[in-house]
Design a protein around this motif. Structure first.
Motif, mmCIF file in Angstrom:
data_model
loop_
_atom_site.group_PDB
_atom_site.id
_atom_site.type_symbol
_atom_site.label_atom_id
_atom_site.label_comp_id
_atom_site.label_asym_id
_atom_site.label_seq_id
_atom_site.Cartn_x
_atom_site.Cartn_y
_atom_site.Cartn_z
ATOM 1 N N ALA A 11 0.828 -1.207 0.000
ATOM 2 C CA ALA A 11 0.000 0.000 0.000
ATOM 3 C C ALA A 11 0.862 1.257 0.000
ATOM 4 N N ALA A 12 1.932 1.249 0.798
ATOM 5 C CA ALA A 12 2.825 2.406 0.829
ATOM 6 C C ALA A 12 3.518 2.608 -0.515
ATOM 7 N N ALA A 13 3.904 1.520 -1.192
ATOM 8 C CA ALA A 13 4.524 1.633 -2.511
ATOM 9 C C ALA A 13 3.552 2.227 -3.525
ATOM 10 N N PHE A 14 2.291 1.836 -3.446
ATOM 11 C CA PHE A 14 1.278 2.395 -4.354
ATOM 12 C C PHE A 14 1.150 3.904 -4.152
ATOM 13 N N VAL A 15 1.144 4.343 -2.900
ATOM 14 C CA VAL A 15 1.003 5.767 -2.611
ATOM 15 C C VAL A 15 2.247 6.534 -3.068
ATOM 16 N N LEU A 16 3.436 5.969 -2.869
ATOM 17 C CA LEU A 16 4.655 6.653 -3.280
ATOM 18 C C LEU A 16 4.738 6.800 -4.797
ATOM 19 N N VAL A 17 4.338 5.772 -5.515
ATOM 20 C CA VAL A 17 4.422 5.830 -6.978
ATOM 21 C C VAL A 17 3.421 6.835 -7.547
ATOM 22 N N LEU A 18 2.246 6.899 -6.962
ATOM 23 C CA LEU A 18 1.184 7.757 -7.486
ATOM 24 C C LEU A 18 0.902 8.949 -6.573
ATOM 25 N N HIS A 19 1.911 9.409 -5.849
ATOM 26 C CA HIS A 19 1.671 10.476 -4.885
ATOM 27 C C HIS A 19 1.278 11.789 -5.563
ATOM 28 N N ARG A 20 1.756 12.032 -6.790
ATOM 29 C CA ARG A 20 1.374 13.269 -7.476
ATOM 30 C C ARG A 20 -0.099 13.261 -7.868
ATOM 31 N N ARG A 21 -0.582 12.123 -8.312
ATOM 32 C CA ARG A 21 -1.994 12.030 -8.652
ATOM 33 C C ARG A 21 -2.867 12.073 -7.409
ATOM 34 N N LEU A 22 -2.438 11.390 -6.361
ATOM 35 C CA LEU A 22 -3.222 11.362 -5.129
ATOM 36 C C LEU A 22 -3.134 12.666 -4.352
ATOM 37 N N GLY A 23 -2.236 13.528 -4.728
ATOM 38 C CA GLY A 23 -2.056 14.788 -4.004
ATOM 39 C C GLY A 23 -2.862 15.941 -4.554
ATOM 40 N N VAL A 24 -3.787 15.685 -5.476
ATOM 41 C CA VAL A 24 -4.612 16.747 -6.045
ATOM 42 C C VAL A 24 -6.080 16.379 -5.894
ATOM 43 N N ASP A 25 -6.906 17.431 -5.849
ATOM 44 C CA ASP A 25 -8.360 17.275 -5.792
ATOM 45 C C ASP A 25 -8.915 17.762 -7.125
ATOM 46 N N ALA A 26 -9.358 16.819 -7.941
ATOM 47 C CA ALA A 26 -9.835 17.173 -9.277
ATOM 48 C C ALA A 26 -10.719 16.043 -9.788
ATOM 49 N N THR A 27 -11.048 16.113 -11.059
ATOM 50 C CA THR A 27 -11.794 15.057 -11.727
ATOM 51 C C THR A 27 -10.873 14.363 -12.726
ATOM 52 N N PHE A 28 -11.364 13.276 -13.282
ATOM 53 C CA PHE A 28 -10.573 12.531 -14.257
ATOM 54 C C PHE A 28 -10.264 13.390 -15.480
ATOM 55 N N ASP A 29 -11.242 14.134 -15.963
ATOM 56 C CA ASP A 29 -11.027 14.988 -17.133
ATOM 57 C C ASP A 29 -10.030 16.099 -16.835
ATOM 58 N N GLN A 30 -10.083 16.670 -15.642
ATOM 59 C CA GLN A 30 -9.145 17.734 -15.295
ATOM 60 C C GLN A 30 -7.709 17.226 -15.223
ATOM 61 N N VAL A 31 -7.536 16.018 -14.686
ATOM 62 C CA VAL A 31 -6.182 15.463 -14.611
ATOM 63 C C VAL A 31 -5.661 15.132 -16.001
ATOM 64 N N GLU A 32 -6.508 14.588 -16.849
ATOM 65 C CA GLU A 32 -6.078 14.261 -18.206
ATOM 66 C C GLU A 32 -5.754 15.518 -19.012
ATOM 67 N N SER A 33 -6.482 16.586 -18.786
ATOM 68 C CA SER A 33 -6.242 17.839 -19.504
ATOM 69 C C SER A 33 -5.290 18.762 -18.771
ATOM 70 N N ASP A 34 -4.947 18.434 -17.531
ATOM 71 C CA ASP A 34 -4.008 19.218 -16.725
ATOM 72 C C ASP A 34 -4.489 20.657 -16.548
ATOM 73 N N PHE A 35 -5.711 20.801 -16.033
ATOM 74 C CA PHE A 35 -6.210 22.135 -15.724
ATOM 75 C C PHE A 35 -7.163 22.013 -14.535
ATOM 76 N N GLY A 36 -7.279 23.094 -13.789
ATOM 77 C CA GLY A 36 -8.206 23.136 -12.673
ATOM 78 C C GLY A 36 -7.818 22.245 -11.516
ATOM 79 N N LEU A 37 -6.536 21.929 -11.383
ATOM 80 C CA LEU A 37 -6.100 21.048 -10.296
ATOM 81 C C LEU A 37 -5.919 21.850 -9.011
ATOM 82 N N ARG A 38 -6.401 21.291 -7.912
ATOM 83 C CA ARG A 38 -6.241 21.917 -6.603
ATOM 84 C C ARG A 38 -5.421 21.003 -5.703
#
Length: 227
Positions: free
Chosen positions: A118-145
């Motif tokens: 579980a810790a390895a999963f969080v470390l690998v994807l910490h940038r994705r898990l560190g934002v509050d957004a939607t799938f479309d916002q992450v794919e388009s890289d806009f509106g990330l909080r």
């Protein structure tokens, strides 16, 4: 908590609760005894709802923005929630039985292995898990909080606190349900294990009671022994 690691954390938590309940490791104990029922109630009433909250209200974040949560059928989400509850109960029962055959260090590896994944999963994807957004916002890289300070960040803190508080309460309940519990002393402190009084000691702890000799005739009131 992210959906992919929720069963791993549940299994590790079940192992920890089993270690806290080690005085109750009875080889002849039934599968669904009182400690197992207590852990199952915690899994169904606390852990599973916490995992279901993120699947319902933050599904994109729960899947680490790897898939669009709108494409995930509701039946799959329900199966994931039930898997979380089952993993906790399974880890608890497996840990209790492992305590009878393996040393405590081996039981620690059973809990550390899924926790490390579980810790390895969080470390690998910490940038994705560190934002509050939607799938479309992450794919388009806009509106990330950033996650800290966002409504999702506060929800994570609250749900984690509820899960930890429930685990502590369940651990205390498991200690009270164990056969080695001690009876409270009204005068303060605790007494040791309560043992029934033995007939050989007369119900007390002052040693055996000597029987009256049988060769001596009974005495009567006002009469002494003849010489």
């Amino acid at each position: 908590m992210p959906a992919p690691i929720a069963p791993l954390l549940a299994f590790a938590l079940g192992i920890v609760l089993a270690w806290l309940c080690r005085p109750d490791a009875d080889p002849e104990a039934p599968l669904w005894d009182r400690p197992t029922i207590a852990v199952a109630l915690y899994a169904l009433l606390v852990y599973a709802p916490a995992a279901a909250y993120f699947l319902l209200f933050a599904g994109d974040w729960s899947f680490a923005y790897l898939v669009d949560s709108r494409d995930v059928p509701s039946a799959v989400s329900l199966v994931l929630v039930l898997l979380d509850a089952a993993a906790l109960v399974f880890g608890f029962n497996l840990g209790r039985r492992a305590l009878r055959r393996r040393p405590l260090a081996a039981l620690g590896w059973l809990a550390l292995a899924p926790a490390a994944l579980a810790a390895a999963f969080v470390l690998v994807l910490h940038r994705r898990l560190g934002v509050d957004a939607t799938f479309d916002q992450v794919e388009s890289d806009f509106g990330l909080r950033p996650l800290p300070g966002s409504p999702l960040g506060y929800a994570i803190l609250w749900m984690d606190a509820v899960v930890v508080a429930g685990a502590v309460f369940t651990a205390r309940a498991l200690g009270a349900l164990g056969p080695g519990r001690r009876a409270p002393n009204p005068g303060g402190g605790f007494l040791g294990p309560v043992e029934p009084p033995s007939l050989a000691t007369g119900g007390g702890s002052e040693g055996p009671v000597e029987a009256a000799p049988e060769d001596e005739p009974p005495r009567r009131l006002g009469q002494g022994r003849r010489r």
